[in-house]
Design a protein around this motif. Structure first.
Motif, PDB file in Angstrom:
ATOM      1  N   ASP A  58       3.808  28.621 -51.456  1.00  0.00           N
ATOM      2  CA  ASP A  58       2.680  27.749 -51.795  1.00  0.00           C
ATOM      3  C   ASP A  58       3.146  26.288 -51.724  1.00  0.00           C
ATOM      4  O   ASP A  58       4.204  25.932 -52.261  1.00  0.00           O
ATOM      5  CB  ASP A  58       2.206  28.084 -53.212  1.00  0.00           C
ATOM      6  CG  ASP A  58       0.939  27.315 -53.588  1.00  0.00           C
ATOM      7  OD1 ASP A  58      -0.130  27.945 -53.709  1.00  0.00           O
ATOM      8  OD2 ASP A  58       1.029  26.079 -53.749  1.00  0.00           O
ATOM      9  N   GLY A  59       2.356  25.453 -51.082  1.00  0.00           N
ATOM     10  CA  GLY A  59       2.696  24.041 -50.953  1.00  0.00           C
ATOM     11  C   GLY A  59       2.836  23.394 -52.320  1.00  0.00           C
ATOM     12  O   GLY A  59       1.981  23.573 -53.196  1.00  0.00           O
ATOM     13  N   HIS A  60       3.937  22.668 -52.493  1.00  0.00           N
ATOM     14  CA  HIS A  60       4.163  22.008 -53.780  1.00  0.00           C
ATOM     15  C   HIS A  60       3.383  20.692 -53.819  1.00  0.00           C
ATOM     16  O   HIS A  60       3.536  19.850 -52.933  1.00  0.00           O
ATOM     17  CB  HIS A  60       5.660  21.754 -53.976  1.00  0.00           C
ATOM     18  CG  HIS A  60       5.961  20.937 -55.189  1.00  0.00           C
ATOM     19  ND1 HIS A  60       5.688  21.380 -56.464  1.00  0.00           N
ATOM     20  CD2 HIS A  60       6.463  19.689 -55.320  1.00  0.00           C
ATOM     21  CE1 HIS A  60       6.020  20.441 -57.325  1.00  0.00           C
ATOM     22  NE2 HIS A  60       6.491  19.407 -56.666  1.00  0.00           N
ATOM     23  N   PHE A  91       0.319  19.920 -53.110  1.00  0.00           N
ATOM     24  CA  PHE A  91      -0.403  19.617 -51.871  1.00  0.00           C
ATOM     25  C   PHE A  91      -1.694  18.866 -52.121  1.00  0.00           C
ATOM     26  O   PHE A  91      -2.305  18.355 -51.182  1.00  0.00           O
ATOM     27  CB  PHE A  91      -0.617  20.882 -51.033  1.00  0.00           C
ATOM     28  CG  PHE A  91       0.369  20.980 -49.898  1.00  0.00           C
ATOM     29  CD1 PHE A  91       1.734  20.789 -50.145  1.00  0.00           C
ATOM     30  CD2 PHE A  91      -0.029  21.244 -48.599  1.00  0.00           C
ATOM     31  CE1 PHE A  91       2.661  20.844 -49.099  1.00  0.00           C
ATOM     32  CE2 PHE A  91       0.885  21.301 -47.553  1.00  0.00           C
ATOM     33  CZ  PHE A  91       2.229  21.102 -47.792  1.00  0.00           C
ATOM     34  N   ASP A  99      -2.957  25.970 -48.853  1.00  0.00           N
ATOM     35  CA  ASP A  99      -1.545  25.611 -48.699  1.00  0.00           C
ATOM     36  C   ASP A  99      -0.626  26.793 -48.992  1.00  0.00           C
ATOM     37  O   ASP A  99       0.522  26.601 -49.363  1.00  0.00           O
ATOM     38  CB  ASP A  99      -1.186  24.423 -49.619  1.00  0.00           C
ATOM     39  CG  ASP A  99      -1.243  24.809 -51.098  1.00  0.00           C
ATOM     40  OD1 ASP A  99      -1.917  25.805 -51.443  1.00  0.00           O
ATOM     41  OD2 ASP A  99      -0.606  24.122 -51.919  1.00  0.00           O
TER      42      ASP A  99
HETATM   43 MG    MG Z   1       0.077  24.252 -53.875  1.00  0.00          MG
END
Ligand code: MG
Ligand code: GTP
Length: 275
Positions: A29-31, A33, A76
């Motif tokens: 998962d995008g940090h 985002f 994301d």
């Molecule tokens: Mg995220």
């Protein structure tokens, strides 16, 4: 490695094997985002370039790791299913999680300019990751149903929200207030009545997310998205004749935007859960 007096510290490194006989799902998962998408001008509610970049990075991960039999992405995040009997890195949790996460991240950065030719990266993105074990086919299917239902719920909300703001002239707090407590049908009604948007006409990419599957090279194309396909080696889940193995030895990965909650997808691809 020399056996120095310091070598005892290795004893602090504990094994971290993942239980045998279980499916592995690794979700990245995008940090932050929310910030990354703002800073890089992602279009709202969905940025097709950003989603295609995610698909491309996931495709590269599947090419590199042949034990991944299915991937699903939205927003994301991306989830990767590794076959139940995988012996990747002797099922060492940290090794699998860190290599998948860092490879995905570097592919995301590597391909950035293809999808955002006019936007230079302002700072390096990162992704968090986790691996969860699932004991049976039902829980794996329910996991992917959960993620796809989430895609639909978020997309409907975001589509209605940004229509209210961008076309309806509402502030973001007014838009949140308008949507508070509404069920799915009511959001679709708002979109249709006020903005002439038929939710059914919205791109399946946004409504269903991205489903990455391996298909034999010889198989007929399933969707028009096949141009994104790549050639990768097939994991053969059960014994076959040498001739058949050869024929099936090469596959490509295909990006679909189809339903994975019903039975049809899984019945047509029994190899995914075969082991
Ligand atoms: Mg995220
Ligand atoms: P953490 O994952 O907890 O670090 O926070 P986050 O900010 O990444 O939030 P989360 O993962 O819950 O949600 C992803 C966020 O990415 C969304 O809330 C959006 O702000 C942003 N995002 C993802 N895809 C898109 C897109 O296509 N367009 C735009 N505009 N934003 C997007």
């Amino acid at each position: 490695m020399a056996n120095s007096k310091y070598a005892y510290v290795r004893n602090y490194e504990l094994p971290d094997p993942l239980l045998p006989g279980c499916f592995l799902i690794c979700r990245l998962d995008g940090h932050s985002f929310h910030r990354f998408s703002e800073e890089h001008g992602f279009t709202k509610p969905n940025d097709e370039r950003a989603l295609k970049l995610m698909d491309h990075a996931a495709m590269d991960v599947m090419t590199e790791y042949k034990d991944i039999v299915l991937a699903f992405g939205e927003s994301d995040e991306f989830s990767f299913l590794l076959r139940r009997s995988t012996n990747l890195y002797n099922r060492r949790q940290a090794k699998i999680l860190t290599t998948l996460t860092s490879y995905f991240t570097s592919c995301y950065v590597f391909h950035w300019s293809k999808y955002f030719p006019d936007t230079s990266m302002r700072y390096p993105p990162s992704f968090d990751g986790r691996i969860v074990l699932y004991p049976d086919e039902r829980s794996v299917r329910d996991y992917f149903s959960w993620r796809q239902a989430d895609t639909h719920i978020n997309n409907l909300y975001n589509t209605a929200f940004w229509a209210l703001v961008k076309q309806g002239g509402k502030t973001t707090s007014e838009a949140h207030a308008t949507l508070r407590g509404t069920v799915s049908a009511m959001k679709q009604e708002i979109l249709f009545q006020q903005f002439n948007i038929n939710y059914n006409d919205i791109s399946p990419r946004y409504k269903k997310g991205s489903v990455l599957v391996r298909v034999p090279q010889e198989a007929p194309e399933i969707t028009s998205e096949h141009s994104a396909g790549q050639t990768v080696a097939l994991q053969i889940p059960f014994e076959r004749s040498t001739e058949e193995k050869k024929k099936r030895a090469r596959t490509r990965t295909e990006v679909l935007h189809c339903d994975i909650i019903g039975d049809e997808f899984w019945m047509a691809r029994s190899f995914i859960l075969a082991g």
